[in-house]
Design a protein around this motif. Sequence first.
Motif, PDB file in Angstrom:
ATOM      1  N   ILE A  20       0.794  -0.936  -0.389  1.00 34.86           N
ATOM      2  CA  ILE A  20      -0.111   0.163   0.257  1.00 34.86           C
ATOM      3  C   ILE A  20       1.001   1.620   0.386  1.00 34.86           C
ATOM      4  O   ILE A  20       2.073   1.233   0.690  1.00 34.86           O
ATOM      5  CB  ILE A  20      -1.011   0.136   1.291  1.00 34.86           C
ATOM      6  N   THR A  21       0.613   1.648  -1.290  1.00 37.71           N
ATOM      7  CA  THR A  21       1.751   3.409  -1.008  1.00 37.71           C
ATOM      8  C   THR A  21       1.080   4.595  -1.061  1.00 37.71           C
ATOM      9  O   THR A  21       0.111   4.313  -1.351  1.00 37.71           O
ATOM     10  CB  THR A  21       2.135   3.061  -2.705  1.00 37.71           C
ATOM     11  N   PHE A  52       1.254   9.173  -2.144  1.00 37.68           N
ATOM     12  CA  PHE A  52       0.785   9.559  -3.747  1.00 37.68           C
ATOM     13  C   PHE A  52       2.589  10.411  -3.749  1.00 37.68           C
ATOM     14  O   PHE A  52       2.391  10.082  -4.993  1.00 37.68           O
ATOM     15  CB  PHE A  52      -0.368  10.860  -3.225  1.00 37.68           C
ATOM     16  N   ASN A  53       3.525  10.608  -3.325  1.00 34.54           N
ATOM     17  CA  ASN A  53       4.011  11.705  -3.368  1.00 34.54           C
ATOM     18  C   ASN A  53       5.451  10.728  -3.907  1.00 34.54           C
ATOM     19  O   ASN A  53       5.849  11.668  -4.492  1.00 34.54           O
ATOM     20  CB  ASN A  53       5.278  12.155  -1.973  1.00 34.54           C
ATOM     21  N   PRO A  79      -2.227   1.860  -4.928  1.00 34.82           N
ATOM     22  CA  PRO A  79      -1.490   2.877  -5.060  1.00 34.82           C
ATOM     23  C   PRO A  79      -2.711   4.183  -4.481  1.00 34.82           C
ATOM     24  O   PRO A  79      -3.781   3.544  -3.846  1.00 34.82           O
ATOM     25  CB  PRO A  79      -1.346   2.896  -6.168  1.00 34.82           C
ATOM     26  N   GLY A 100     -10.382   3.705   0.218  1.00 34.12           N
ATOM     27  CA  GLY A 100      -9.461   3.295   2.057  1.00 34.12           C
ATOM     28  C   GLY A 100     -10.128   1.962   2.587  1.00 34.12           C
ATOM     29  O   GLY A 100      -9.271   1.041   2.618  1.00 34.12           O
ATOM     30  N   ARG A 101     -10.958   2.815   3.337  1.00 36.73           N
ATOM     31  CA  ARG A 101     -11.541   2.119   4.053  1.00 36.73           C
ATOM     32  C   ARG A 101     -12.424   1.175   3.843  1.00 36.73           C
ATOM     33  O   ARG A 101     -11.906   0.188   4.487  1.00 36.73           O
ATOM     34  CB  ARG A 101     -12.146   3.289   4.792  1.00 36.73           C
ATOM     35  N   ASN A 157      -9.819  -2.169   4.036  1.00 37.32           N
ATOM     36  CA  ASN A 157      -9.989  -3.323   5.372  1.00 37.32           C
ATOM     37  C   ASN A 157      -9.765  -4.060   4.971  1.00 37.32           C
ATOM     38  O   ASN A 157      -8.938  -5.108   5.871  1.00 37.32           O
ATOM     39  CB  ASN A 157     -11.171  -2.503   6.205  1.00 37.32           C
ATOM     40  N   SER A 216       0.511   7.492   5.816  1.00 36.58           N
ATOM     41  CA  SER A 216       0.565   8.293   7.050  1.00 36.58           C
ATOM     42  C   SER A 216       0.350   7.648   8.612  1.00 36.58           C
ATOM     43  O   SER A 216       0.652   6.777   8.903  1.00 36.58           O
ATOM     44  CB  SER A 216      -0.599   9.672   7.425  1.00 36.58           C
ATOM     45  N   ILE A 261      -3.965  -0.057   9.951  1.00 31.65           N
ATOM     46  CA  ILE A 261      -3.515  -1.341   9.872  1.00 31.65           C
ATOM     47  C   ILE A 261      -2.965  -2.309  10.196  1.00 31.65           C
ATOM     48  O   ILE A 261      -3.385  -3.414  10.593  1.00 31.65           O
ATOM     49  CB  ILE A 261      -2.908  -0.943   8.201  1.00 31.65           C
ATOM     50  N   LEU A 311       6.647   5.420   7.933  1.00 33.26           N
ATOM     51  CA  LEU A 311       5.416   6.337   8.311  1.00 33.26           C
ATOM     52  C   LEU A 311       5.930   7.275   7.976  1.00 33.26           C
ATOM     53  O   LEU A 311       7.253   7.830   7.112  1.00 33.26           O
ATOM     54  CB  LEU A 311       4.858   6.185   9.417  1.00 33.26           C
ATOM     55  N   GLY A 312       5.525   8.423   8.462  1.00 35.89           N
ATOM     56  CA  GLY A 312       5.787   9.820   8.719  1.00 35.89           C
ATOM     57  C   GLY A 312       6.944   9.977   9.222  1.00 35.89           C
ATOM     58  O   GLY A 312       8.134   9.540  10.270  1.00 35.89           O
ATOM     59  N   CYS A 360       8.539  12.374   2.765  1.00 37.31           N
ATOM     60  CA  CYS A 360       8.650  11.843   4.332  1.00 37.31           C
ATOM     61  C   CYS A 360       9.679  12.663   5.231  1.00 37.31           C
ATOM     62  O   CYS A 360      10.278  12.454   6.539  1.00 37.31           O
ATOM     63  CB  CYS A 360       8.198  10.645   4.369  1.00 37.31           C
ATOM     64  N   LEU A 367      12.298   9.504  11.676  1.00 33.63           N
ATOM     65  CA  LEU A 367      13.008   8.916  10.541  1.00 33.63           C
ATOM     66  C   LEU A 367      14.298   9.368   9.593  1.00 33.63           C
ATOM     67  O   LEU A 367      14.964   8.090   9.865  1.00 33.63           O
ATOM     68  CB  LEU A 367      12.118   9.552   9.252  1.00 33.63           C
ATOM     69  N   PHE A 403      16.737   1.819   4.569  1.00 35.48           N
ATOM     70  CA  PHE A 403      15.636   3.119   4.989  1.00 35.48           C
ATOM     71  C   PHE A 403      14.934   2.627   6.028  1.00 35.48           C
ATOM     72  O   PHE A 403      14.179   1.924   5.305  1.00 35.48           O
ATOM     73  CB  PHE A 403      15.506   2.841   3.774  1.00 35.48           C
TER      74      PHE A 403
HETATM   75  P1  NAD Z   1      -1.876   8.474   3.637  1.00 38.65           P
HETATM   76  O1  NAD Z   1      -1.905   7.231   4.590  1.00 38.65           O
HETATM   77  O2  NAD Z   1      -3.418   8.768   3.020  1.00 38.65           O
HETATM   78  O3  NAD Z   1      -2.218   7.028   2.075  1.00 38.65           O
HETATM   79  C1  NAD Z   1      -0.866   5.982   1.999  1.00 38.65           C
HETATM   80  C2  NAD Z   1      -1.983   4.566   1.083  1.00 38.65           C
HETATM   81  O4  NAD Z   1      -2.636   4.525   2.438  1.00 38.65           O
HETATM   82  C3  NAD Z   1      -2.576   5.288   0.334  1.00 38.65           C
HETATM   83  O5  NAD Z   1      -2.615   4.509  -0.726  1.00 38.65           O
HETATM   84  C4  NAD Z   1      -4.257   5.436   0.597  1.00 38.65           C
HETATM   85  O6  NAD Z   1      -5.394   5.319  -0.152  1.00 38.65           O
HETATM   86  C5  NAD Z   1      -3.435   3.992   1.977  1.00 38.65           C
HETATM   87  N1  NAD Z   1      -5.498   4.403   3.099  1.00 38.65           N
HETATM   88  C6  NAD Z   1      -6.011   5.025   3.209  1.00 38.65           C
HETATM   89  N2  NAD Z   1      -6.734   5.028   4.419  1.00 38.65           N
HETATM   90  C7  NAD Z   1      -6.725   3.167   4.135  1.00 38.65           C
HETATM   91  C8  NAD Z   1      -7.621   2.569   5.240  1.00 38.65           C
HETATM   92  N3  NAD Z   1      -8.170   2.779   5.845  1.00 38.65           N
HETATM   93  N4  NAD Z   1      -6.915   1.317   4.999  1.00 38.65           N
HETATM   94  C9  NAD Z   1      -5.929   1.348   3.647  1.00 38.65           C
HETATM   95  N5  NAD Z   1      -4.891   1.869   3.145  1.00 38.65           N
HETATM   96  C10 NAD Z   1      -5.299   3.399   3.084  1.00 38.65           C
HETATM   97  O7  NAD Z   1      -0.235   8.961   3.049  1.00 38.65           O
HETATM   98  P2  NAD Z   1      -0.411   9.887   1.825  1.00 38.65           P
HETATM   99  O8  NAD Z   1      -1.091  11.450   1.904  1.00 38.65           O
HETATM  100  O9  NAD Z   1      -0.404   9.040   1.005  1.00 38.65           O
HETATM  101  O10 NAD Z   1       1.553  10.028   1.686  1.00 38.65           O
HETATM  102  C11 NAD Z   1       1.591  11.184   3.010  1.00 38.65           C
HETATM  103  C12 NAD Z   1       2.504  10.033   4.132  1.00 38.65           C
HETATM  104  O11 NAD Z   1       2.972   9.091   3.357  1.00 38.65           O
HETATM  105  C13 NAD Z   1       3.397  11.926   5.420  1.00 38.65           C
HETATM  106  O12 NAD Z   1       3.517  11.164   6.350  1.00 38.65           O
HETATM  107  C14 NAD Z   1       4.559  10.473   4.756  1.00 38.65           C
HETATM  108  O13 NAD Z   1       5.971  11.205   5.436  1.00 38.65           O
HETATM  109  C15 NAD Z   1       4.279   8.992   4.235  1.00 38.65           C
HETATM  110  N6  NAD Z   1       5.572   8.836   4.033  1.00 38.65           N
HETATM  111  C16 NAD Z   1       6.468   8.057   4.402  1.00 38.65           C
HETATM  112  C17 NAD Z   1       7.640   7.654   3.938  1.00 38.65           C
HETATM  113  C18 NAD Z   1       8.260   6.608   4.218  1.00 38.65           C
HETATM  114  O14 NAD Z   1       8.748   6.148   3.620  1.00 38.65           O
HETATM  115  N7  NAD Z   1       8.485   6.459   5.593  1.00 38.65           N
HETATM  116  C19 NAD Z   1       7.206   7.789   1.825  1.00 38.65           C
HETATM  117  C20 NAD Z   1       6.692   8.779   1.367  1.00 38.65           C
HETATM  118  C21 NAD Z   1       5.849   9.474   2.269  1.00 38.65           C
END
Ligand code: NAD
Length: 470
Positions: free
Chosen positions: A145-146, A148-149, A173, A204-205, A209, A225, A232, A245-246, A278, A400, A439
């Motif tokens: 699960i990935t 947007f950035n 994605p 996502g939800r 889920n 995030s 999850i 995560l963040g 991140c 991080l 990483f």
């Molecule tokens: P997000 O958590 O909103 O979404 C990430 C993924 O989770 C998306 O595919 C989204 O559709 C999915 N998702 C949302 N709700 C869900 C649910 N209930 N169950 C399962 N999947 C669900 O994050 P974002 O806004 O896309 O990305 C930004 C965040 O990602 C920031 O906090 C950033 O720091 C983090 N990030 C971390 C890294 C790292 O390697 N540590 C890299 C890039 C981004």
Amino acid sequence: MNILINGKYVRKDEVIDVINPYTHKIIGNVPVCDKIDVKEAIKAGKNSQRILNKWSAYKVSNAIYSSYEDLRNEKKKIAKTITQETGKPIKDSLFEMERSIETLKLSAEEGKRIYGESIPLDAGLGGKGFYAFTEKVPLGLVVAITPFNYPVNLAIHKVAPAIVAKNSTILKPSTKAPLSALRLCEIIDNYFPPGIINSVTGYGREIGNELAVNQDVNKISFTGSVPVGIMIKNRAGMKRVSLELGGNDPLIVLKDAVIDKAVKGAVAGSYLYSGQVCMGVKRIIIDDEICDEFLDLFIKETKKLKIGDPMNMKTDIGPLIDEKAAEIVEKSVQNAIENSAKLIHGGKRKGNFFKPTILDDVKEDMDVIVNEIFGPVSPIIRVNGVDEAIKVANNTKFGLQSGVFTENIHDALKCANEIESGTVFINKQSTFRTDNMPFGGFKLSGIGKEGVKYAVEDMCKTKLIAINLR
Ligand code: NAD
């Protein structure tokens, strides 16, 4: 664009539009999958993994090499798609693609280096006369699960290590930027049995889920995030979970630092992809003795950044992913100013554009410091000496990466030793990663490590085989 289940392209009547954050035009759409689609993808993944398990490592590696060639041939086209769906400046999307093809190649190489080891059972009581060794075996089905950035490279960091370890995969994605990642799945699918790589899109939800709770999924590799990651993990039961995560990464500048090097690091680290990274620099912790000199140069260099159309090769700063994201950044900045921080550059929002912003005299309890701000904001915290710098750096729930600028070896090593983060860079900002390095963060920044070799390790389980020779 279609999703891919068991080697077949699937369309649905209900779709989610993908919006270009710069033009605000619809550039495509993706299906809204439901639980039944997810279960189909899981079934396909389960069945096809048994076929992949019989392939030699040589054959799996070659198949990934073939997809690497295809991805390389399409890199400019996919980079354009990344910019259209994320608003990322095109030069940065091209760099993401360079890294992505490298990550795929590293995975093809790593697939040939999955070793077990011989275990001297006779070193344990009663173990005499055994011949024993371990094997690394696949987990089964891995869900990726990935966010947007970095829609392509972060997807590859999950699916490619999973596949070279002979797992099947399902990629979910981000619905904000799914198109480039779905194309990646199609490219990889061409070289594998149907069902080794599947993709699902939707809310996502609903589908998230099902992916989290379904007992047939063996691992979830999540990047995104903190709240979604924790949710999850709480639902995953016995499956393996890795969380990227963040972050809230500090850039420490000590009084003996080479100022222009530190400023370069601060500009690159704070404003890459408008701070939506991140491992972006989120807090600048700087010795009061050199702070004014640093700020003069920092403001001068920040003013040089070109803001505008992300498709223009000269653009440094494009829009944030959407207006809501920009409003959140604006609110945090305003909150800091209302609580006595000094705005010394930027601070303005126009739609989903946010100007690179520097805030001086920021306090540790302000929102811009406590939370991860996903925007181009540099809060400055003034400190006296290395001990206070480390204390401030560690005063966060995240961990991080971090960067320290100093020419003093003792202070450098003290920081390396005492800062609580997955990586500490000396004379480099945190916003740096090579795709082979381990990483992954400490504290709320995550669980586990990516970086191809480390991700492959986490895509396997260890089996012991012991032969009684007596
Ligand atoms: P997000 O958590 O909103 O979404 C990430 C993924 O989770 C998306 O595919 C989204 O559709 C999915 N998702 C949302 N709700 C869900 C649910 N209930 N169950 C399962 N999947 C669900 O994050 P974002 O806004 O896309 O990305 C930004 C965040 O990602 C920031 O906090 C950033 O720091 C983090 N990030 C971390 C890294 C790292 O390697 N540590 C890299 C890039 C981004």
